[in-house]
Design a protein around this motif. Structure first.
Motif, PDB file in Angstrom:
ATOM      1  N   PRO A  48       1.450  -3.566  -3.607  1.00  0.00           N
ATOM      2  CA  PRO A  48       0.208  -2.793  -3.543  1.00  0.00           C
ATOM      3  C   PRO A  48       0.122  -1.984  -2.248  1.00  0.00           C
ATOM      4  CG  PRO A  48      -0.215  -5.114  -3.124  1.00  0.00           C
ATOM      5  CD  PRO A  48       1.240  -4.992  -3.485  1.00  0.00           C
ATOM      6  N   GLU A  49      -0.759  -0.967  -2.281  1.00  0.00           N
ATOM      7  CA  GLU A  49      -0.944  -0.185  -1.066  1.00  0.00           C
ATOM      8  C   GLU A  49      -1.538  -1.081   0.008  1.00  0.00           C
ATOM      9  OE1 GLU A  49      -3.578   3.099  -1.574  1.00  0.00           O
ATOM     10  OE2 GLU A  49      -5.261   1.851  -2.123  1.00  0.00           O
ATOM     11  N   LYS A  50      -1.256  -0.731   1.248  1.00  0.00           N
ATOM     12  CA  LYS A  50      -1.756  -1.545   2.354  1.00  0.00           C
ATOM     13  C   LYS A  50      -1.943  -0.670   3.578  1.00  0.00           C
ATOM     14  CE  LYS A  50       2.845  -2.796   3.967  1.00  0.00           C
ATOM     15  NZ  LYS A  50       3.775  -3.854   4.278  1.00  0.00           N
ATOM     16  N   GLN A  51      -2.649  -1.236   4.525  1.00  0.00           N
ATOM     17  CA  GLN A  51      -2.834  -0.521   5.777  1.00  0.00           C
ATOM     18  C   GLN A  51      -1.778  -1.005   6.764  1.00  0.00           C
ATOM     19  OE1 GLN A  51      -6.672  -0.917   7.573  1.00  0.00           O
ATOM     20  NE2 GLN A  51      -6.269   0.639   9.114  1.00  0.00           N
ATOM     21  N   GLY A  52      -1.020  -0.058   7.308  1.00  0.00           N
ATOM     22  CA  GLY A  52      -0.014  -0.376   8.303  1.00  0.00           C
ATOM     23  C   GLY A  52      -0.366   0.284   9.617  1.00  0.00           C
ATOM     24  N   ARG A  53       0.574   0.289  10.525  1.00  0.00           N
ATOM     25  CA  ARG A  53       0.356   0.921  11.828  1.00  0.00           C
ATOM     26  C   ARG A  53       1.542   1.789  12.194  1.00  0.00           C
ATOM     27  NH1 ARG A  53      -4.139  -0.123  14.053  1.00  0.00           N
ATOM     28  NH2 ARG A  53      -5.168  -2.103  13.760  1.00  0.00           N
ATOM     29  N   ASN A  54       1.265   2.931  12.769  1.00  0.00           N
ATOM     30  CA  ASN A  54       2.312   3.796  13.295  1.00  0.00           C
ATOM     31  C   ASN A  54       2.881   3.091  14.525  1.00  0.00           C
ATOM     32  OD1 ASN A  54       3.737   5.702  14.821  1.00  0.00           O
ATOM     33  ND2 ASN A  54       2.509   7.388  14.010  1.00  0.00           N
ATOM     34  N   PRO A  55       4.193   2.786  14.537  1.00  0.00           N
ATOM     35  CA  PRO A  55       4.738   2.028  15.659  1.00  0.00           C
ATOM     36  C   PRO A  55       4.683   2.762  16.994  1.00  0.00           C
ATOM     37  CG  PRO A  55       6.481   2.641  14.109  1.00  0.00           C
ATOM     38  CD  PRO A  55       5.182   3.067  13.515  1.00  0.00           C
ATOM     39  N   LYS A  56       4.678   4.084  16.959  1.00  0.00           N
ATOM     40  CA  LYS A  56       4.621   4.843  18.224  1.00  0.00           C
ATOM     41  C   LYS A  56       3.222   4.847  18.829  1.00  0.00           C
ATOM     42  CE  LYS A  56       8.375   8.166  17.929  1.00  0.00           C
ATOM     43  NZ  LYS A  56       8.712   9.597  17.904  1.00  0.00           N
ATOM     44  N   THR A  57       2.237   5.124  17.984  1.00  0.00           N
ATOM     45  CA  THR A  57       0.876   5.315  18.499  1.00  0.00           C
ATOM     46  C   THR A  57      -0.036   4.124  18.271  1.00  0.00           C
ATOM     47  OG1 THR A  57       0.096   6.305  16.437  1.00  0.00           O
ATOM     48  CG2 THR A  57       1.056   7.802  18.082  1.00  0.00           C
ATOM     49  N   GLY A  58       0.333   3.228  17.338  1.00  0.00           N
ATOM     50  CA  GLY A  58      -0.540   2.110  17.002  1.00  0.00           C
ATOM     51  C   GLY A  58      -1.677   2.519  16.082  1.00  0.00           C
ATOM     52  N   GLU A  59      -1.692   3.786  15.682  1.00  0.00           N
ATOM     53  CA  GLU A  59      -2.744   4.319  14.815  1.00  0.00           C
ATOM     54  C   GLU A  59      -2.611   3.735  13.408  1.00  0.00           C
ATOM     55  OE1 GLU A  59      -3.695   8.740  13.195  1.00  0.00           O
ATOM     56  OE2 GLU A  59      -3.012   8.537  15.274  1.00  0.00           O
ATOM     57  N   PRO A  60      -3.736   3.367  12.769  1.00  0.00           N
ATOM     58  CA  PRO A  60      -3.669   2.848  11.390  1.00  0.00           C
ATOM     59  C   PRO A  60      -3.175   3.915  10.412  1.00  0.00           C
ATOM     60  CG  PRO A  60      -5.866   2.558  12.324  1.00  0.00           C
ATOM     61  CD  PRO A  60      -5.077   3.369  13.300  1.00  0.00           C
ATOM     62  N   VAL A  61      -2.340   3.496   9.455  1.00  0.00           N
ATOM     63  CA  VAL A  61      -1.778   4.397   8.450  1.00  0.00           C
ATOM     64  C   VAL A  61      -1.801   3.675   7.112  1.00  0.00           C
ATOM     65  CG1 VAL A  61       0.301   5.629   7.743  1.00  0.00           C
ATOM     66  CG2 VAL A  61      -0.223   5.416  10.154  1.00  0.00           C
ATOM     67  N   TRP A  62      -2.162   4.397   6.035  1.00  0.00           N
ATOM     68  CA  TRP A  62      -2.113   3.802   4.705  1.00  0.00           C
ATOM     69  C   TRP A  62      -0.706   3.950   4.132  1.00  0.00           C
ATOM     70  CZ3 TRP A  62      -5.149   0.412   2.619  1.00  0.00           C
ATOM     71  CH2 TRP A  62      -6.453   0.301   3.076  1.00  0.00           C
ATOM     72  N   VAL A  63      -0.161   2.834   3.685  1.00  0.00           N
ATOM     73  CA  VAL A  63       1.160   2.829   3.048  1.00  0.00           C
ATOM     74  C   VAL A  63       0.899   2.772   1.543  1.00  0.00           C
ATOM     75  CG1 VAL A  63       3.347   1.597   2.812  1.00  0.00           C
ATOM     76  CG2 VAL A  63       2.151   1.604   5.017  1.00  0.00           C
ATOM     77  N   PRO A  64       1.397   3.761   0.772  1.00  0.00           N
ATOM     78  CA  PRO A  64       1.099   3.792  -0.663  1.00  0.00           C
ATOM     79  C   PRO A  64       1.794   2.671  -1.434  1.00  0.00           C
ATOM     80  CG  PRO A  64       2.617   5.548  -0.084  1.00  0.00           C
ATOM     81  CD  PRO A  64       2.216   4.883   1.195  1.00  0.00           C
ATOM     82  N   GLU A  65       1.314   2.431  -2.651  1.00  0.00           N
ATOM     83  CA  GLU A  65       1.926   1.453  -3.554  1.00  0.00           C
ATOM     84  C   GLU A  65       3.389   1.801  -3.791  1.00  0.00           C
ATOM     85  OE1 GLU A  65       0.020  -0.050  -7.416  1.00  0.00           O
ATOM     86  OE2 GLU A  65       1.379   1.548  -8.074  1.00  0.00           O
TER      87      GLU A  65
END
Length: 90
Positions: A48-65
């Motif tokens: 399922p889709e989930k919320q991840g983090r950009n490893p460089k900035t730590g900014e939240p990112v949505w990862v699609p299904e």
């Protein structure tokens, strides 16, 4: 395979293998489960889709299904691999 079956051309072996792999790919694309007795089964696992983090900035990112191919070995294959490992350890 061509060494075991010298009467079958390499081209025919390649063609048969390609058709089999195309069939498996098409079936998985249609979300079908494939079972090869004694070898194993192929299916799709849906992440399922989930919320991840950009490893460089730590900014939240949505990862699609995602639809991910999954292979489950059959009993015969597991036993052959396990016996081969046990023989190699002796």
């Amino acid at each position: 395979m061509s060494a075991q079956y010298p009467h079958v051309s390499i081209r025919d072996i390649e063609l048969a293998t390609r058709h089999m792999l195309d069939y498996l790919s098409d079936a998985l694309r249609e979300n079908e489960r494939i079972e090869i007795r004694g070898f194993g089964s192929f299916s799709l696992h849906i992440r399922p889709e989930k919320q991840g983090r950009n490893p460089k900035t730590g900014e939240p990112v949505w990862v699609p299904e995602k639809r991910v191919p999954h292979f489950k070995p059959g009993k015969e294959l597991r036993e052959q691999v396990d016996y081969a490992r046990a023989d190699a350890q002796r």
